[in-house]
Design a protein around this motif. Structure first.
Motif, PDB file in Angstrom:
ATOM      1  N   ASN A 186     -24.269   5.388  29.209  1.00 40.90           N
ATOM      2  CA  ASN A 186     -23.131   5.482  30.133  1.00 40.90           C
ATOM      3  C   ASN A 186     -21.971   4.593  29.683  1.00 40.90           C
ATOM      4  O   ASN A 186     -21.387   3.845  30.470  1.00 40.90           O
ATOM      5  N   THR A 187     -21.676   4.658  28.429  1.00 43.53           N
ATOM      6  CA  THR A 187     -20.588   3.844  27.870  1.00 43.53           C
ATOM      7  C   THR A 187     -19.659   4.706  27.023  1.00 43.53           C
ATOM      8  O   THR A 187     -20.024   5.797  26.580  1.00 43.53           O
ATOM      9  N   ALA A 188     -18.468   4.177  26.804  1.00 43.16           N
ATOM     10  CA  ALA A 188     -17.571   4.725  25.783  1.00 43.16           C
ATOM     11  C   ALA A 188     -17.904   4.012  24.477  1.00 43.16           C
ATOM     12  O   ALA A 188     -18.177   2.806  24.471  1.00 43.16           O
ATOM     13  N   LEU A 189     -17.910   4.756  23.390  1.00 46.94           N
ATOM     14  CA  LEU A 189     -18.358   4.214  22.106  1.00 46.94           C
ATOM     15  C   LEU A 189     -17.179   3.718  21.267  1.00 46.94           C
ATOM     16  O   LEU A 189     -16.212   4.448  21.048  1.00 46.94           O
ATOM     17  N   VAL A 190     -17.294   2.481  20.811  1.00 42.47           N
ATOM     18  CA  VAL A 190     -16.270   1.872  19.953  1.00 42.47           C
ATOM     19  C   VAL A 190     -16.782   1.897  18.517  1.00 42.47           C
ATOM     20  O   VAL A 190     -17.840   1.338  18.221  1.00 42.47           O
ATOM     21  N   ASP A 191     -16.050   2.548  17.613  1.00 43.13           N
ATOM     22  CA  ASP A 191     -16.464   2.561  16.207  1.00 43.13           C
ATOM     23  C   ASP A 191     -15.278   2.260  15.315  1.00 43.13           C
ATOM     24  O   ASP A 191     -14.123   2.527  15.671  1.00 43.13           O
ATOM     25  N   THR A 192     -15.582   1.674  14.175  1.00 44.61           N
ATOM     26  CA  THR A 192     -14.544   1.300  13.214  1.00 44.61           C
ATOM     27  C   THR A 192     -14.826   1.972  11.879  1.00 44.61           C
ATOM     28  O   THR A 192     -15.948   1.898  11.370  1.00 44.61           O
ATOM     29  N   ARG A 193     -13.822   2.621  11.334  1.00 44.09           N
ATOM     30  CA  ARG A 193     -13.951   3.301  10.048  1.00 44.09           C
ATOM     31  C   ARG A 193     -13.006   2.650   9.043  1.00 44.09           C
ATOM     32  O   ARG A 193     -11.863   2.331   9.363  1.00 44.09           O
ATOM     33  N   VAL A 194     -13.519   2.468   7.835  1.00 43.09           N
ATOM     34  CA  VAL A 194     -12.738   1.796   6.789  1.00 43.09           C
ATOM     35  C   VAL A 194     -12.674   2.683   5.561  1.00 43.09           C
ATOM     36  O   VAL A 194     -13.700   3.188   5.095  1.00 43.09           O
ATOM     37  N   GLN A 195     -11.477   2.879   5.057  1.00 43.79           N
ATOM     38  CA  GLN A 195     -11.294   3.602   3.798  1.00 43.79           C
ATOM     39  C   GLN A 195     -10.633   2.667   2.804  1.00 43.79           C
ATOM     40  O   GLN A 195      -9.577   2.091   3.080  1.00 43.79           O
ATOM     41  N   VAL A 196     -11.269   2.494   1.651  1.00 38.38           N
ATOM     42  CA  VAL A 196     -10.710   1.667   0.582  1.00 38.38           C
ATOM     43  C   VAL A 196      -9.968   2.569  -0.390  1.00 38.38           C
ATOM     44  O   VAL A 196     -10.516   3.562  -0.878  1.00 38.38           O
ATOM     45  N   VAL A 197      -8.725   2.246  -0.673  1.00 36.30           N
ATOM     46  CA  VAL A 197      -7.891   3.050  -1.571  1.00 36.30           C
ATOM     47  C   VAL A 197      -7.463   2.194  -2.748  1.00 36.30           C
ATOM     48  O   VAL A 197      -6.868   1.128  -2.564  1.00 36.30           O
ATOM     49  N   ARG A 198      -7.791   2.651  -3.955  1.00 44.26           N
ATOM     50  CA  ARG A 198      -7.366   1.930  -5.164  1.00 44.26           C
ATOM     51  C   ARG A 198      -6.424   2.821  -5.963  1.00 44.26           C
ATOM     52  O   ARG A 198      -6.811   3.888  -6.426  1.00 44.26           O
ATOM     53  N   HIS A 199      -5.201   2.381  -6.134  1.00 43.88           N
ATOM     54  CA  HIS A 199      -4.205   3.126  -6.902  1.00 43.88           C
ATOM     55  C   HIS A 199      -4.403   2.841  -8.389  1.00 43.88           C
ATOM     56  O   HIS A 199      -4.424   1.682  -8.812  1.00 43.88           O
ATOM     57  N   LYS A 200      -4.538   3.883  -9.176  1.00 47.38           N
ATOM     58  CA  LYS A 200      -4.794   3.714 -10.610  1.00 47.38           C
ATOM     59  C   LYS A 200      -3.544   3.859 -11.463  1.00 47.38           C
ATOM     60  O   LYS A 200      -3.543   3.466 -12.628  1.00 47.38           O
ATOM     61  N   ASP A 201      -2.497   4.428 -10.904  1.00 46.27           N
ATOM     62  CA  ASP A 201      -1.311   4.695 -11.718  1.00 46.27           C
ATOM     63  C   ASP A 201      -0.053   4.336 -10.940  1.00 46.27           C
ATOM     64  O   ASP A 201       0.898   5.096 -10.889  1.00 46.27           O
ATOM     65  N   ARG A 202      -0.091   3.186 -10.293  1.00 47.80           N
ATOM     66  CA  ARG A 202       1.058   2.766  -9.492  1.00 47.80           C
ATOM     67  C   ARG A 202       2.199   2.350 -10.397  1.00 47.80           C
ATOM     68  O   ARG A 202       2.016   1.634 -11.385  1.00 47.80           O
ATOM     69  N   ASP A 203       3.409   2.781 -10.047  1.00 43.97           N
ATOM     70  CA  ASP A 203       4.596   2.478 -10.844  1.00 43.97           C
ATOM     71  C   ASP A 203       5.074   1.060 -10.518  1.00 43.97           C
ATOM     72  O   ASP A 203       4.476   0.335  -9.744  1.00 43.97           O
ATOM     73  N   PHE A 204       6.210   0.704 -11.071  1.00 47.20           N
ATOM     74  CA  PHE A 204       6.801  -0.615 -10.889  1.00 47.20           C
ATOM     75  C   PHE A 204       7.038  -0.898  -9.404  1.00 47.20           C
ATOM     76  O   PHE A 204       7.517  -0.046  -8.668  1.00 47.20           O
ATOM     77  N   VAL A 205       6.676  -2.114  -8.972  1.00 40.54           N
ATOM     78  CA  VAL A 205       6.928  -2.552  -7.606  1.00 40.54           C
ATOM     79  C   VAL A 205       7.992  -3.635  -7.641  1.00 40.54           C
ATOM     80  O   VAL A 205       7.829  -4.662  -8.313  1.00 40.54           O
ATOM     81  N   ARG A 206       9.089  -3.403  -6.940  1.00 38.65           N
ATOM     82  CA  ARG A 206      10.209  -4.333  -6.971  1.00 38.65           C
ATOM     83  C   ARG A 206       9.845  -5.661  -6.325  1.00 38.65           C
ATOM     84  O   ARG A 206       9.140  -5.704  -5.326  1.00 38.65           O
ATOM     85  N   ALA A 207      10.333  -6.749  -6.901  1.00 40.15           N
ATOM     86  CA  ALA A 207      10.060  -8.074  -6.354  1.00 40.15           C
ATOM     87  C   ALA A 207      10.769  -8.255  -5.016  1.00 40.15           C
ATOM     88  O   ALA A 207      11.755  -7.569  -4.730  1.00 40.15           O
ATOM     89  N   PRO A 208      10.283  -9.174  -4.159  1.00 44.12           N
ATOM     90  CA  PRO A 208      10.943  -9.415  -2.876  1.00 44.12           C
ATOM     91  C   PRO A 208      12.382  -9.835  -3.062  1.00 44.12           C
ATOM     92  O   PRO A 208      12.729 -10.485  -4.058  1.00 44.12           O
ATOM     93  N   GLN A 209      13.231  -9.504  -2.092  1.00 43.93           N
ATOM     94  CA  GLN A 209      14.633  -9.856  -2.170  1.00 43.93           C
ATOM     95  C   GLN A 209      14.776 -11.374  -2.244  1.00 43.93           C
ATOM     96  O   GLN A 209      14.205 -12.102  -1.437  1.00 43.93           O
ATOM     97  N   GLY A 210      15.536 -11.844  -3.228  1.00 44.77           N
ATOM     98  CA  GLY A 210      15.763 -13.275  -3.382  1.00 44.77           C
ATOM     99  C   GLY A 210      14.823 -13.951  -4.368  1.00 44.77           C
ATOM    100  O   GLY A 210      15.049 -15.098  -4.748  1.00 44.77           O
ATOM    101  N   ALA A 211      13.745 -13.259  -4.772  1.00 46.07           N
ATOM    102  CA  ALA A 211      12.768 -13.898  -5.661  1.00 46.07           C
ATOM    103  C   ALA A 211      13.393 -14.251  -7.009  1.00 46.07           C
ATOM    104  O   ALA A 211      13.184 -15.337  -7.537  1.00 46.07           O
ATOM    105  N   LEU A 212      14.145 -13.308  -7.569  1.00 43.91           N
ATOM    106  CA  LEU A 212      14.754 -13.560  -8.876  1.00 43.91           C
ATOM    107  C   LEU A 212      15.811 -14.646  -8.793  1.00 43.91           C
ATOM    108  O   LEU A 212      15.950 -15.473  -9.693  1.00 43.91           O
ATOM    109  N   THR A 213      16.564 -14.647  -7.689  1.00 44.49           N
ATOM    110  CA  THR A 213      17.571 -15.690  -7.503  1.00 44.49           C
ATOM    111  C   THR A 213      16.915 -17.056  -7.418  1.00 44.49           C
ATOM    112  O   THR A 213      17.365 -18.039  -8.011  1.00 44.49           O
TER     113      THR A 213
END
Length: 217
Positions: free
Chosen positions: A103-130
């Motif tokens: 007589n309960t509502a069921l709480v469940d947690t699902r986890v998906q792990v995603v690994r990117h194998k061909d990720r392109d360039f990620v820009r640095a945070p604003q101000g980092a280069l300065t």
């Protein structure tokens, strides 16, 4: 007359060049605006998520007055830890949690792990280069103007103390964590959150799913 003809010809060439520049045989990739995504690196971060979900669940009108049962997850560190943390937070905040799914509502947690194998360039945070350039410039001042070169470490140390807490290494691995509450095949509550994790922490969350990203369609 020859001068006018030259101007017209030049304008035509320039205009045709503009048309060539502003056309493309395929859509051009554009980036999203800069956004933030948190990174899970400690069990305390699992507690923060458990607090967030417990707070939202107990405020949901669809769950008002309902008894809850937190279902066991996979046999991995995150699932075991999050089950305990979420149960504790629900009880602490006044939730009605049972040890058996009757007589309960069921709480469940699902986890998906995603690994990117061909990720392109990620820009640095604003101000980092300065900040980096400023640090380099400051480090050279003492050799020309200051009598004690060690004084150059002071500005760098101040900058490091101020900003190092928000600098994180790049990660190609993410987790999607979804917490749901169901009753009689009806979803009463669903919340999904996405986090970066360190690639070496995959086993905390389960098997990783590789998602290739290429420019081929």
């Amino acid at each position: 007359m020859p001068c006018r003809l030259l101007i017209v010809t030049l304008a035509t060439v320039l205009l045709s060049g503009c048309f060539a520049v502003m056309t493309s045989q395929a859509p051009i990739a554009t980036s999203y605006g800069i956004s933030d995504q948190q990174k899970m690196q400690a069990a305390h971060h699992w507690l923060v998520l458990a607090e967030h979900e417990a707070h939202n669940m107990l405020r949901s009108p669809a769950l008002s007055g309902k008894a809850l049962f937190v279902e066991p997850g996979e046999d991995v560190d995150f699932a075991r830890g999050f089950e305990s943390l979420l149960t504790s937070e629900l009880v602490t905040r006044g939730g009605f949690v049972r040890t058996e799914p009757v007589n309960t509502a069921l709480v469940d947690t699902r986890v998906q792990v995603v690994r990117h194998k061909d990720r392109d360039f990620v820009r640095a945070p604003q101000g980092a280069l300065t900040a980096l350039a400023t640090g380099i410039a400051v480090a050279t001042i003492p050799y020309n103007h200051w009598t004690e070169p060690a004084l150059a470490l002071i500005p760098a140390a101040v900058a490091g103390d101020a900003y190092s807490g928000s600098w994180l290494s790049r990660s190609n691995t993410e987790v999607i964590v979804t917490t749901r509450v169901t009753e009689n095949s009806r979803i009463l509550y669903s919340s999904s959150n996405i986090y970066y994790i360190n690639s070496g922490d995959n086993d905390h969350y389960g098997a990783a799913r590789s998602i290739p990203v290429t420019d081929q369609w």
